[in-house]
Design a protein around this motif. Structure first.
Motif, PDB file in Angstrom:
ATOM      1  N   GLU A 199      79.143 -46.713  36.024  1.00  0.00           N
ATOM      2  CA  GLU A 199      77.924 -46.695  36.838  1.00  0.00           C
ATOM      3  C   GLU A 199      77.265 -45.318  36.805  1.00  0.00           C
ATOM      4  O   GLU A 199      76.036 -45.206  36.766  1.00  0.00           O
ATOM      5  N   THR A 200      78.084 -44.256  36.802  1.00  0.00           N
ATOM      6  CA  THR A 200      77.546 -42.897  36.734  1.00  0.00           C
ATOM      7  C   THR A 200      76.773 -42.682  35.445  1.00  0.00           C
ATOM      8  O   THR A 200      75.661 -42.136  35.443  1.00  0.00           O
ATOM      9  N   ALA A 201      77.366 -43.118  34.331  1.00  0.00           N
ATOM     10  CA  ALA A 201      76.705 -42.946  33.036  1.00  0.00           C
ATOM     11  C   ALA A 201      75.476 -43.830  32.921  1.00  0.00           C
ATOM     12  O   ALA A 201      74.440 -43.407  32.400  1.00  0.00           O
ATOM     13  N   ALA A 202      75.562 -45.069  33.404  1.00  0.00           N
ATOM     14  CA  ALA A 202      74.410 -45.976  33.324  1.00  0.00           C
ATOM     15  C   ALA A 202      73.223 -45.417  34.094  1.00  0.00           C
ATOM     16  O   ALA A 202      72.074 -45.512  33.650  1.00  0.00           O
ATOM     17  N   SER A 203      73.494 -44.806  35.245  1.00  0.00           N
ATOM     18  CA  SER A 203      72.420 -44.203  36.032  1.00  0.00           C
ATOM     19  C   SER A 203      71.763 -43.058  35.267  1.00  0.00           C
ATOM     20  O   SER A 203      70.527 -42.939  35.239  1.00  0.00           O
ATOM     21  N   LEU A 204      72.573 -42.222  34.624  1.00  0.00           N
ATOM     22  CA  LEU A 204      72.011 -41.121  33.845  1.00  0.00           C
ATOM     23  C   LEU A 204      71.268 -41.651  32.620  1.00  0.00           C
ATOM     24  O   LEU A 204      70.219 -41.118  32.246  1.00  0.00           O
ATOM     25  N   ALA A 205      71.785 -42.712  32.012  1.00  0.00           N
ATOM     26  CA  ALA A 205      71.104 -43.303  30.852  1.00  0.00           C
ATOM     27  C   ALA A 205      69.705 -43.786  31.246  1.00  0.00           C
ATOM     28  O   ALA A 205      68.737 -43.579  30.506  1.00  0.00           O
ATOM     29  N   ARG A 206      69.594 -44.430  32.396  1.00  0.00           N
ATOM     30  CA  ARG A 206      68.271 -44.861  32.863  1.00  0.00           C
ATOM     31  C   ARG A 206      67.345 -43.661  33.042  1.00  0.00           C
ATOM     32  O   ARG A 206      66.170 -43.691  32.653  1.00  0.00           O
ATOM     33  N   GLU A 207      67.871 -42.607  33.627  1.00  0.00           N
ATOM     34  CA  GLU A 207      67.058 -41.408  33.866  1.00  0.00           C
ATOM     35  C   GLU A 207      66.608 -40.786  32.550  1.00  0.00           C
ATOM     36  O   GLU A 207      65.434 -40.423  32.391  1.00  0.00           O
ATOM     37  N   GLY A 217      76.663 -44.668  27.224  1.00  0.00           N
ATOM     38  CA  GLY A 217      76.934 -43.367  27.825  1.00  0.00           C
ATOM     39  C   GLY A 217      75.681 -42.801  28.482  1.00  0.00           C
ATOM     40  O   GLY A 217      75.070 -43.414  29.353  1.00  0.00           O
ATOM     41  N   SER A 218      75.265 -41.617  28.039  1.00  0.00           N
ATOM     42  CA  SER A 218      74.095 -40.943  28.599  1.00  0.00           C
ATOM     43  C   SER A 218      72.781 -41.556  28.162  1.00  0.00           C
ATOM     44  O   SER A 218      71.713 -41.122  28.620  1.00  0.00           O
ATOM     45  N   VAL A 244      79.773 -37.688  32.738  1.00  0.00           N
ATOM     46  CA  VAL A 244      79.166 -38.461  31.649  1.00  0.00           C
ATOM     47  C   VAL A 244      79.437 -37.727  30.349  1.00  0.00           C
ATOM     48  O   VAL A 244      79.265 -36.500  30.259  1.00  0.00           O
ATOM     49  N   PHE A 245      79.836 -38.476  29.334  1.00  0.00           N
ATOM     50  CA  PHE A 245      80.227 -37.889  28.053  1.00  0.00           C
ATOM     51  C   PHE A 245      79.093 -37.050  27.451  1.00  0.00           C
ATOM     52  O   PHE A 245      77.938 -37.462  27.433  1.00  0.00           O
ATOM     53  N   ILE A 246      79.444 -35.882  26.965  1.00  0.00           N
ATOM     54  CA  ILE A 246      78.484 -34.976  26.331  1.00  0.00           C
ATOM     55  C   ILE A 246      78.293 -35.399  24.880  1.00  0.00           C
ATOM     56  O   ILE A 246      79.266 -35.540  24.128  1.00  0.00           O
ATOM     57  N   VAL A 247      77.059 -35.603  24.476  1.00  0.00           N
ATOM     58  CA  VAL A 247      76.781 -36.041  23.113  1.00  0.00           C
ATOM     59  C   VAL A 247      77.211 -34.953  22.125  1.00  0.00           C
ATOM     60  O   VAL A 247      77.045 -33.751  22.379  1.00  0.00           O
TER      61      VAL A 247
END
Length: 298
Positions: free
Chosen positions: A162-170, A138-139, A101-104
């Motif tokens: 999907e990986t980023a969307a999951s982290l965004a939800r978290e 992204g995140s 996931v892209f680092i801000v």
């Protein structure tokens, strides 16, 4: 070649002077490895292990030198700091960071700030709930900051990975529970959020925008997902323009788009915005004074 571990690390507990000497030594190693902020990174790695600010630490236990050395070695090998400690920050908000996931980036501070300012203007004008869409979230960093800093905002965030969307939800549920709806979808698809067409007050986006072959450093190229980097085409503008066109449909009259871009893309995106139907388009600068984002009014 993998750098060798530090020699001479003390076997017992470390006093405050020994602790600071280890951090200075680590900063030297990171500087020699080409890390751009070696003193800061060395301190953050130490604080990650200590669980408190370095200034408040009187020393460390006997396990610290070896554990610290292992973290510094990872950073020497140019593994991103955020992946090592599992954390990153935007506008004071602490976010979870994970590989894939892209680092801000620091430059996104001003982009998020411009979107927050636009949302607050709607609130100040008596607009009630401010409907904000974060495209290519992204995140979830920008979405979470908008929801956190604009209590009257309803935020919908869209992410294709999907990986980023999951982290965004978290991230959003941890920072602003129940305030951000994260959708796993292609933000440029006209069917996505179609029920919100003409109703959105603010669209914010940090889309992929890097031109082909223009990644600035090996660390980014090695560790960041390509889906979050390259905007498509030789100028990197295919996805940004698709986001711009989608924003025209989403925004109400008078709504605002804030979109991050490369420092050389400002003029092209202003022209594209005006051609797509925006009434006004201007370029904002980041903290270094370089062109960094489009602000366009529907």
């Amino acid at each position: 070649m993998v750098p060798e571990l530090c020699g001479g690390a003390p076997a017992g507990a470390v006093d405050r002077y020994g602790l600071r000497a280890l951090v200075r030594q680590a900063a030297g190693r990171l500087a020699a490895a080409g890390v751009t902020s070696p003193q800061v990174d060395a301190r953050i790695l130490a604080e990650h292990l200590l669980g408190r600010a370095l200034l408040l630490a009187d020393g460390a236990d006997g396990d610290f030198p070896a554990a610290y050395d292992a973290l510094v070695l990872r950073r020497e090998c140019r593994e991103p700091l955020q992946h090592i400690i599992g954390r990153m920050w935007l506008r004071g908000a602490e976010l979870i960071s994970r590989p894939g996931v892209f680092i801000v980036r620091p430059e996104t501070e001003v982009v998020a700030g411009a979107a927050i300012e636009a949302a607050r203007e709607v609130m100040d004008g008596g607009g009630g709930v401010v409907l904000t869409a974060d495209l290519c979230t992204g995140s979830g960093a920008i979405a979470a900051c908008v929801a956190k800093e604009v209590p009257g905002a309803r935020v919908v965030a869209v992410e294709i990975s999907e990986t980023a969307a999951s982290l965004a939800r978290e991230n959003c549920e941890r920072l602003v529970p129940g305030r951000v709806e994260v959708i796993h979808a292609d933000a440029t698809d006209p069917l996505v959020l179609h029920d919100l067409n003409g109703q959105v007050d603010v669209v914010v986006s940090n889309p992929p925008y890097v031109p082909a072959g223009a990644v600035e450093d090996a660390e980014t190229a090695q560790h960041e997902p390509t889906v979050a980097l390259y905007g498509g085409g030789p100028d990197g503008l295919e996805i940004p323009i698709d986001v711009l066109v989608r924003s025209v449909a989403l925004l109400r009259t008078g709504g605002v788009l804030v979109m991050e871009h490369d420092h050389e893309q400002g003029a092209l995106l202003r022209a594209a915005a005006l051609g797509a139907g925006f009434k006004q388009a201007e370029t904002g600068q980041d903290l270094t004074g370089r062109d960094r984002y489009l602000r366009a009014v529907r």
